[in-house]
Design an enzyme around this catalytic site. Structure first.
Site, mmCIF file in Angstrom:
data_model
loop_
_atom_site.group_PDB
_atom_site.id
_atom_site.type_symbol
_atom_site.label_atom_id
_atom_site.label_comp_id
_atom_site.label_asym_id
_atom_site.label_seq_id
_atom_site.Cartn_x
_atom_site.Cartn_y
_atom_site.Cartn_z
ATOM 1 N N GLY A 81 0.838 -1.210 0.000
ATOM 2 C CA GLY A 81 0.000 0.000 0.000
ATOM 3 C C GLY A 81 0.866 1.250 0.000
ATOM 4 N N ALA A 115 15.360 11.068 -1.166
ATOM 5 C CA ALA A 115 16.547 11.005 -0.306
ATOM 6 C C ALA A 115 17.464 9.851 -0.718
ATOM 7 C CB ALA A 115 16.113 10.856 1.155
ATOM 8 N N ARG A 142 0.899 -4.909 -5.061
ATOM 9 C CA ARG A 142 0.987 -6.070 -4.170
ATOM 10 C C ARG A 142 1.241 -7.246 -5.112
ATOM 11 N NH1 ARG A 142 -0.589 -4.156 0.803
ATOM 12 N NH2 ARG A 142 -2.316 -2.672 0.882
ATOM 13 N N GLY A 174 5.666 -2.191 3.780
ATOM 14 C CA GLY A 174 5.268 -2.736 5.074
ATOM 15 C C GLY A 174 5.778 -4.159 5.262
ATOM 16 N N ASP A 175 5.091 -4.931 6.094
ATOM 17 C CA ASP A 175 5.616 -6.255 6.447
ATOM 18 C C ASP A 175 5.711 -7.203 5.250
ATOM 19 O OD1 ASP A 175 2.884 -6.390 6.329
ATOM 20 O OD2 ASP A 175 2.628 -7.528 8.182
ATOM 21 N N THR A 221 4.027 2.599 5.621
ATOM 22 C CA THR A 221 2.636 2.126 5.687
ATOM 23 C C THR A 221 1.876 3.040 6.635
ATOM 24 O OG1 THR A 221 1.184 0.425 6.633
ATOM 25 C CG2 THR A 221 3.465 0.350 7.341
ATOM 26 N N ASP A 279 -0.401 2.245 8.459
ATOM 27 C CA ASP A 279 -0.913 1.493 9.616
ATOM 28 C C ASP A 279 -0.046 1.593 10.872
ATOM 29 O OD1 ASP A 279 -2.923 0.712 7.962
ATOM 30 O OD2 ASP A 279 -2.420 -1.414 7.929
ATOM 31 N N ASP A 324 2.303 -0.374 11.815
ATOM 32 C CA ASP A 324 2.238 -1.697 12.446
ATOM 33 C C ASP A 324 3.538 -2.487 12.352
ATOM 34 O OD1 ASP A 324 2.137 -2.085 9.751
ATOM 35 O OD2 ASP A 324 0.446 -3.456 9.752
ATOM 36 N N ARG A 366 -26.948 13.708 15.753
ATOM 37 C CA ARG A 366 -26.828 12.333 15.256
ATOM 38 C C ARG A 366 -25.648 11.584 15.871
ATOM 39 N NH1 ARG A 366 -28.234 13.541 8.914
ATOM 40 N NH2 ARG A 366 -30.393 12.877 9.062
ATOM 41 N N GLY A 391 -6.507 0.412 9.073
ATOM 42 C CA GLY A 391 -5.638 -0.236 10.063
ATOM 43 C C GLY A 391 -6.057 -1.685 10.140
ATOM 44 N N ARG A 392 -5.492 -2.479 9.237
ATOM 45 C CA ARG A 392 -5.924 -3.878 9.098
ATOM 46 C C ARG A 392 -5.884 -4.628 10.422
ATOM 47 N NH1 ARG A 392 -3.508 -5.821 3.778
ATOM 48 N NH2 ARG A 392 -1.856 -4.566 4.684
ATOM 49 N N GLY A 420 -11.667 14.231 19.512
ATOM 50 C CA GLY A 420 -12.596 14.250 20.642
ATOM 51 C C GLY A 420 -13.741 13.262 20.465
ATOM 52 N N ALA A 421 -13.442 12.120 19.871
ATOM 53 C CA ALA A 421 -14.498 11.113 19.658
ATOM 54 C C ALA A 421 -14.995 10.583 21.006
ATOM 55 C CB ALA A 421 -13.944 9.962 18.820
ATOM 56 N N SER A 446 -24.920 14.785 20.245
ATOM 57 C CA SER A 446 -24.367 14.042 19.106
ATOM 58 C C SER A 446 -23.125 13.289 19.582
ATOM 59 C CB SER A 446 -23.974 15.000 17.983
ATOM 60 O OG SER A 446 -22.911 15.824 18.397
ATOM 61 N N HIS A 493 -9.955 4.632 1.218
ATOM 62 C CA HIS A 493 -8.646 4.943 0.634
ATOM 63 C C HIS A 493 -8.300 6.421 0.605
ATOM 64 C CE1 HIS A 493 -8.888 0.744 -0.504
ATOM 65 N NE2 HIS A 493 -7.582 0.786 -0.691
HETATM 66 O O1 F6P Z 1 -1.592 -1.579 4.712
HETATM 67 C C1 F6P Z 1 -2.201 -0.342 4.630
HETATM 68 C C2 F6P Z 1 -3.644 -0.464 4.308
HETATM 69 O O2 F6P Z 1 -4.045 0.827 3.976
HETATM 70 C C3 F6P Z 1 -4.551 -1.066 5.377
HETATM 71 O O3 F6P Z 1 -4.884 -0.168 6.391
HETATM 72 C C4 F6P Z 1 -5.730 -1.507 4.562
HETATM 73 O O4 F6P Z 1 -6.409 -2.549 5.209
HETATM 74 C C5 F6P Z 1 -5.092 -1.982 3.301
HETATM 75 O O5 F6P Z 1 -3.884 -1.256 3.171
HETATM 76 C C6 F6P Z 1 -5.916 -1.818 2.047
HETATM 77 O O6 F6P Z 1 -5.199 -2.360 0.981
HETATM 78 P P1 F6P Z 1 -5.605 -2.241 -0.544
HETATM 79 O O7 F6P Z 1 -5.345 -0.834 -0.983
HETATM 80 O O8 F6P Z 1 -4.743 -3.207 -1.256
HETATM 81 O O9 F6P Z 1 -7.062 -2.548 -0.616
#
Ligand code: F6P
Length: 328
Positions: free
Chosen positions: A15, A26, A76, A106-107, A130, A132, A134, A167, A175-176, A190-191, A220, A257
């Site tokens: 992603g 850089a 990917r 990412g990973d 990424t 995320d 993570d 509402r 954030g998978r 402030g959720a 709300s 996205h």
């Molecule tokens: O890894 C980043 C991320 O944005 C995740 O938060 C999300 O679940 C995933 O990518 C979505 O991936 P794609 O763009 O391939 O649907």
């Protein structure tokens, strides 16, 4: 033994994340400054397989710091996970005399990089990119800060209309497997409630919190739901609440996205620049299978193995506590 590095290539994979362009810039300029030839691989590992590799010069990365996405494009790539795909990629790495790679992602990106390096002896340094956040080995990953700012911009706007109509909004953020974006956006917007993959929140807990707000004259409410929330996403949680409390005027927004796009924040531009610079210096110093990350505002190298296998929970305990206290 240090391998003399002459030609390096940079790619972005998985992603996209705002700040990747700063890192590419850089890498290219640090490499050229140090007398290296730098190549850009288009579409991540897919570009290694199809030989979509082009020489980069200092001007090829002009005017990109402020751009979201990645000028090198990303993918990917499932084929790179196969032995044949990786062999094709290696063939093109050899043909282009590439000695070392900087992989930004990412990973999944790092897992591929590690196997490639072990199998073919190509030196590799990773940069965590990424939204995320993570990965172990860096307090922040590229794009995370910008994504939070993007979420905030949206939630602030939704707050206006939620307030006008009295509402209850369920807003789903990315954030998978990681609630990092959700937690920080919840604090900063402030959720009233945040639902995270790392925490068990039952529908009863959620309703209790909403009822408490209603009893103290909240008209709300905003509930931030991380997409990885185990008991369901924003639509499911809204459905369950409405089943029990028909009087709530409930709406759902999935931010999706849009969180990945946009101009990177100053933080992500600087982070990308620091990590790109560090990655090339690490390759020159003979390092391999490491990830350049930011730990306590210092750039440090962590083994890619540790970055992808260490179990982490980056949710700051004080922020978690504050979600309860500051939302009363
Ligand atoms: O890894 C980043 C991320 O944005 C995740 O938060 C999300 O679940 C995933 O990518 C979505 O991936 P794609 O763009 O391939 O649907």
């Amino acid at each position: 033994m240090n391998k003399q590095i002459k030609n390096i290539a940079v790619l972005t994979s998985g992603g996209d994340a705002p700040g990747m362009n700063a890192a590419i810039r850089a890498v290219v300029r640090t490499g050229i400054y140090n007398g290296l030839n730098v190549f850009g691989v288009i579409q991540g590992y897919q570009g290694l397989i199809t030989n979509n590799i082009k020489p980069m010069d200092a001007r090829s990365v002009s005017n990109i710091l402020h751009l979201g996405g990645t000028i090198l494009k990303t993918a990917r790539c499932l084929e790179f996970k196969t032995e044949e795909g990786m062999a094709k990629a290696y063939q093109h790495v050899k043909e282009n005399n590439i000695d070392a790679l900087v992989t930004i992602g990412g990973d999944g990106t790092f897992t591929g990089a590690k196997i490639f390096s072990e199998r073919y002896g190509i030196n590799v340094i990773g940069i965590p990119g990424t939204i995320d956040n993570d990965l172990a080995g860096s307090d922040f990953t590229l794009g995370y800060d910008t994504a939070i700012n993007t979420v905030l911009d949206a939630v602030d706007k939704i707050r206006d209309t939620a307030d006008a109509h009295d509402r209850l909004f369920f807003i789903e953020v990315m954030g998978r497997n990681s609630g990092c974006i959700a937690l920080r956006s919840a604090i900063a917007s402030g959720a009233e409630v945040v639902l995270l993959p790392e925490q068990e929140t039952t529908i009863d807990d959620l309703i209790k919190k909403l009822e408490l707000g209603a009893s103290t004259k909240k008209s709300s409410s905003i509930v931030i739901v991380s997409e990885g929330h185990k008991k369901g996403g924003a639509f499911e949680m809204a459905r369950q609440v409405n089943e029990r409390f028909k009087h709530y005027d409930t709406k759902v927004t999935i931010l999706g996205h849009l969180q990945r796009g946009g101009s990177p924040s100053s933080f992500d531009r600087i982070l990308g620049s620091r990590l790109g610079f560090a990655a090339v210096n690490a390759l020159i110093a003979g390092e391999t299978e490491k990830m350049a990350g930011l730990i306590g505002n210092e750039v440090k190298l962590t083994s890619i193995h540790d970055a992808i296998t260490t179990q982490i929970n980056k949710l700051e305990p004080d922020l978690l506590e504050m979600t309860e206290v500051l939302s009363i």
